[in-house]
Design a protein around this motif. Sequence first.
Motif, PDB file in Angstrom:
ATOM      1  N   ALA A   1      14.174  13.324  -1.433  1.00 60.85           N
ATOM      2  CA  ALA A   1      13.080  13.970  -2.169  1.00 60.85           C
ATOM      3  C   ALA A   1      11.833  13.109  -2.208  1.00 60.85           C
ATOM      4  CB  ALA A   1      13.527  14.312  -3.593  1.00 60.85           C
ATOM      5  N   LEU A   2      12.005  11.788  -2.214  1.00 56.33           N
ATOM      6  CA  LEU A   2      10.859  10.894  -2.318  1.00 56.33           C
ATOM      7  C   LEU A   2      10.162  10.671  -0.977  1.00 56.33           C
ATOM      8  CD1 LEU A   2      12.102   8.221  -4.860  1.00 56.33           C
ATOM      9  CD2 LEU A   2      10.805  10.313  -5.254  1.00 56.33           C
TER      10      LEU A   2
ATOM     11  N   HIS B   1       0.849  -1.188   0.000  1.00 57.92           N
ATOM     12  CA  HIS B   1       0.000   0.000   0.000  1.00 57.92           C
ATOM     13  C   HIS B   1       0.886   1.239   0.000  1.00 57.92           C
ATOM     14  CE1 HIS B   1      -2.887   3.019   1.332  1.00 57.92           C
ATOM     15  NE2 HIS B   1      -3.800   2.193   0.864  1.00 57.92           N
ATOM     16  N   PRO B   2       0.550   2.252  -0.852  1.00 58.37           N
ATOM     17  CA  PRO B   2       1.408   3.432  -0.939  1.00 58.37           C
ATOM     18  C   PRO B   2       1.696   4.092   0.389  1.00 58.37           C
ATOM     19  CG  PRO B   2      -0.224   3.446  -2.691  1.00 58.37           C
ATOM     20  CD  PRO B   2      -0.571   2.299  -1.779  1.00 58.37           C
ATOM     21  N   SER B   3       0.745   4.085   1.290  1.00 49.90           N
ATOM     22  CA  SER B   3       0.956   4.757   2.565  1.00 49.90           C
ATOM     23  C   SER B   3       2.036   4.079   3.381  1.00 49.90           C
ATOM     24  CB  SER B   3      -0.356   4.797   3.358  1.00 49.90           C
ATOM     25  OG  SER B   3      -0.789   3.481   3.664  1.00 49.90           O
ATOM     26  N   THR B   4       2.207   2.766   3.190  1.00 49.60           N
ATOM     27  CA  THR B   4       3.245   2.055   3.929  1.00 49.60           C
ATOM     28  C   THR B   4       4.543   2.010   3.163  1.00 49.60           C
ATOM     29  OG1 THR B   4       2.588  -0.072   2.962  1.00 49.60           O
ATOM     30  CG2 THR B   4       1.522   0.586   5.010  1.00 49.60           C
ATOM     31  N   ALA B   5       4.509   2.404   1.879  1.00 49.36           N
ATOM     32  CA  ALA B   5       5.712   2.324   1.067  1.00 49.36           C
ATOM     33  C   ALA B   5       6.525   3.611   1.110  1.00 49.36           C
ATOM     34  CB  ALA B   5       5.348   2.026  -0.383  1.00 49.36           C
ATOM     35  N   LEU B   6       5.957   4.698   1.621  1.00 47.61           N
ATOM     36  CA  LEU B   6       6.710   5.938   1.692  1.00 47.61           C
ATOM     37  C   LEU B   6       7.843   5.767   2.680  1.00 47.61           C
ATOM     38  CD1 LEU B   6       3.855   8.566   1.684  1.00 47.61           C
ATOM     39  CD2 LEU B   6       5.156   7.635  -0.212  1.00 47.61           C
ATOM     40  N   ILE B   7       8.999   6.224   2.286  1.00 46.78           N
ATOM     41  CA  ILE B   7      10.200   5.959   3.049  1.00 46.78           C
ATOM     42  C   ILE B   7      10.584   7.205   3.829  1.00 46.78           C
ATOM     43  CG2 ILE B   7      12.522   5.005   2.887  1.00 46.78           C
ATOM     44  CD1 ILE B   7      10.065   3.501   1.344  1.00 46.78           C
ATOM     45  N   SER B   8      10.979   7.022   5.044  1.00 40.37           N
ATOM     46  CA  SER B   8      11.466   8.147   5.830  1.00 40.37           C
ATOM     47  C   SER B   8      12.978   8.217   5.688  1.00 40.37           C
ATOM     48  CB  SER B   8      11.104   7.945   7.313  1.00 40.37           C
ATOM     49  OG  SER B   8      11.809   6.858   7.852  1.00 40.37           O
ATOM     50  N   SER B   9      13.528   9.413   5.821  1.00 38.50           N
ATOM     51  CA  SER B   9      14.971   9.554   5.688  1.00 38.50           C
ATOM     52  C   SER B   9      15.700   8.841   6.809  1.00 38.50           C
ATOM     53  CB  SER B   9      15.343  11.034   5.695  1.00 38.50           C
ATOM     54  OG  SER B   9      14.897  11.653   6.893  1.00 38.50           O
ATOM     55  N   ALA B  10      14.983   8.518   7.885  1.00 42.62           N
ATOM     56  CA  ALA B  10      15.615   7.753   8.949  1.00 42.62           C
ATOM     57  C   ALA B  10      15.844   6.312   8.532  1.00 42.62           C
ATOM     58  CB  ALA B  10      14.746   7.802  10.213  1.00 42.62           C
TER      59      ALA B  10
ATOM     60  N   PRO C   1      11.315   4.500 -12.379  1.00 37.45           N
ATOM     61  CA  PRO C   1      10.592   5.775 -12.421  1.00 37.45           C
ATOM     62  C   PRO C   1       9.098   5.619 -12.637  1.00 37.45           C
ATOM     63  CG  PRO C   1      11.814   5.397 -14.452  1.00 37.45           C
ATOM     64  CD  PRO C   1      12.244   4.336 -13.492  1.00 37.45           C
ATOM     65  N   CYS C   2       8.663   4.452 -13.121  1.00 34.29           N
ATOM     66  CA  CYS C   2       7.231   4.248 -13.358  1.00 34.29           C
ATOM     67  C   CYS C   2       6.544   3.560 -12.182  1.00 34.29           C
ATOM     68  CB  CYS C   2       7.025   3.425 -14.639  1.00 34.29           C
ATOM     69  SG  CYS C   2       7.528   4.311 -16.128  1.00 34.29           S
ATOM     70  N   ASN C   3       7.297   3.260 -11.143  1.00 33.09           N
ATOM     71  CA  ASN C   3       6.719   2.625  -9.965  1.00 33.09           C
ATOM     72  C   ASN C   3       6.205   3.714  -9.034  1.00 33.09           C
ATOM     73  OD1 ASN C   3       6.014   1.155  -7.736  1.00 33.09           O
ATOM     74  ND2 ASN C   3       7.955   0.107  -7.513  1.00 33.09           N
ATOM     75  N   ALA C   4       4.936   4.050  -9.168  1.00 31.74           N
ATOM     76  CA  ALA C   4       4.355   5.158  -8.398  1.00 31.74           C
ATOM     77  C   ALA C   4       4.293   4.874  -6.902  1.00 31.74           C
ATOM     78  CB  ALA C   4       2.956   5.480  -8.930  1.00 31.74           C
ATOM     79  N   THR C   5       4.606   3.641  -6.506  1.00 30.01           N
ATOM     80  CA  THR C   5       4.584   3.284  -5.086  1.00 30.01           C
ATOM     81  C   THR C   5       5.509   4.173  -4.273  1.00 30.01           C
ATOM     82  OG1 THR C   5       4.100   0.989  -5.656  1.00 30.01           O
ATOM     83  CG2 THR C   5       4.955   1.399  -3.455  1.00 30.01           C
ATOM     84  N   PHE C   6       6.602   4.625  -4.872  1.00 28.57           N
ATOM     85  CA  PHE C   6       7.614   5.346  -4.126  1.00 28.57           C
ATOM     86  C   PHE C   6       7.435   6.863  -4.170  1.00 28.57           C
ATOM     87  CE2 PHE C   6       9.669   1.286  -4.998  1.00 28.57           C
ATOM     88  CZ  PHE C   6      10.133   0.957  -3.735  1.00 28.57           C
ATOM     89  N   TYR C   7       6.374   7.342  -4.794  1.00 27.94           N
ATOM     90  CA  TYR C   7       6.165   8.782  -4.881  1.00 27.94           C
ATOM     91  C   TYR C   7       5.176   9.247  -3.819  1.00 27.94           C
ATOM     92  CZ  TYR C   7       8.425   8.221  -9.406  1.00 27.94           C
ATOM     93  OH  TYR C   7       9.307   7.917 -10.397  1.00 27.94           O
ATOM     94  N   PRO C   8       5.534  10.279  -3.049  1.00 33.23           N
ATOM     95  CA  PRO C   8       4.624  10.774  -2.013  1.00 33.23           C
ATOM     96  C   PRO C   8       3.490  11.618  -2.566  1.00 33.23           C
ATOM     97  CG  PRO C   8       6.621  12.062  -2.021  1.00 33.23           C
ATOM     98  CD  PRO C   8       6.834  10.972  -3.021  1.00 33.23           C
TER      99      PRO C   8
ATOM    100  N   PRO D   1       6.105  15.478  -0.608  1.00 31.01           N
ATOM    101  CA  PRO D   1       5.518  15.902  -1.891  1.00 31.01           C
ATOM    102  C   PRO D   1       6.108  17.200  -2.424  1.00 31.01           C
ATOM    103  CG  PRO D   1       3.939  16.150  -0.083  1.00 31.01           C
ATOM    104  CD  PRO D   1       5.078  15.355   0.449  1.00 31.01           C
ATOM    105  N   SER D   2       6.380  18.165  -1.545  1.00 33.42           N
ATOM    106  CA  SER D   2       6.947  19.433  -2.014  1.00 33.42           C
ATOM    107  C   SER D   2       8.371  19.243  -2.529  1.00 33.42           C
ATOM    108  CB  SER D   2       6.940  20.469  -0.886  1.00 33.42           C
ATOM    109  OG  SER D   2       5.624  20.684  -0.404  1.00 33.42           O
ATOM    110  N   ALA D   3       9.141  18.419  -1.835  1.00 34.58           N
ATOM    111  CA  ALA D   3      10.512  18.143  -2.274  1.00 34.58           C
ATOM    112  C   ALA D   3      10.519  17.419  -3.619  1.00 34.58           C
ATOM    113  CB  ALA D   3      11.247  17.323  -1.224  1.00 34.58           C
TER     114      ALA D   3
END
Length: 299
Positions: free
Chosen positions: A121-122, A61-70, A81-88, A125-127
């Motif tokens: 950056a990923l 799920h995209p919400s769980t796939a967003l990565i924190s810089s930590a 680049p076409c894997n939208a899973t990693f885009y916030p 959303p603003s970054a």
Amino acid sequence: MASMLSQQEDFVFVNISRPDEIKAASTQRTIRRWVMRDIGRSRRTQRKPQTWTLSLTPSIHPSTALISSANPARIPASIDPCNATFYPTQLDDRGLQLMHFMTSDKDYVFRPFRSVWFSMALTDPSATFVALANAAMFLDQRLRAQEFSYETSSECLAYYGRCVQQVRGRLGNVKESLGEGVITAILGLICHDLYVGMCDRWNTHFQGLERIIRLRGGYDGLGVNVALFAFWLDIVGSVAVDTPPRMPKPPGLAGYLGTEPPDALKPAIRSLLDDISIRHGSFCDVPVALNHAILEARR
């Protein structure tokens, strides 16, 4: 003469009195008409081709796939680049095209800290929009090598403006204004400003970043890369405009950098920087930063 005596659904019977009557025109016409009946019918009533609708569902799920810089290790070194899973934030076809350009561009153009910046950056959303501004600018430089002008790079400026607009809106929110996401986006803007030589914009954004870090009480709670980028961009910008650095040194800087690297500075430059550091204590970390930059560029 041959004549047709009877006709059933599947057969036509033709009677002939002599063998040569089989060649008669009327007989041949009857035979051909009946033989071609099914073929003509199939041509007039073409079957509609079968179609299937396919869809791809991400396994995460995209919400769980967003990565924190930590935890940047979860972002692949070479992103699809076409894997939208990693885009916030949701990207349109042009956004995906620019992301693809940035990831393929690494095969023939060296850009320092590219993978580190993408991992940052990923996460916001603003970054992401300032990353798209960079991509649009680099692509424009490629397509208009002789005529390129930053002031006329409309797509780049549009993405940059969108990032600034979002950051400005988020600064009005008490919780968001001190968050790591906003800081990451501002760092992206600062890096972009340094690249294009917009020192006034760099100074404005850095003043805001400095104030945010001060209100936070330092780098506590920020990812390692965020703190190091803030420190590094402060040094680079200060050298460009000939002013003392303003940001505090990240705690445990030596631990972030690992073991002490070999000295890559030429003796004359090392001696000059040491003299400056003795006279101006705020520049004591400049030789260390330049040494790491030289070693990174040689990789």
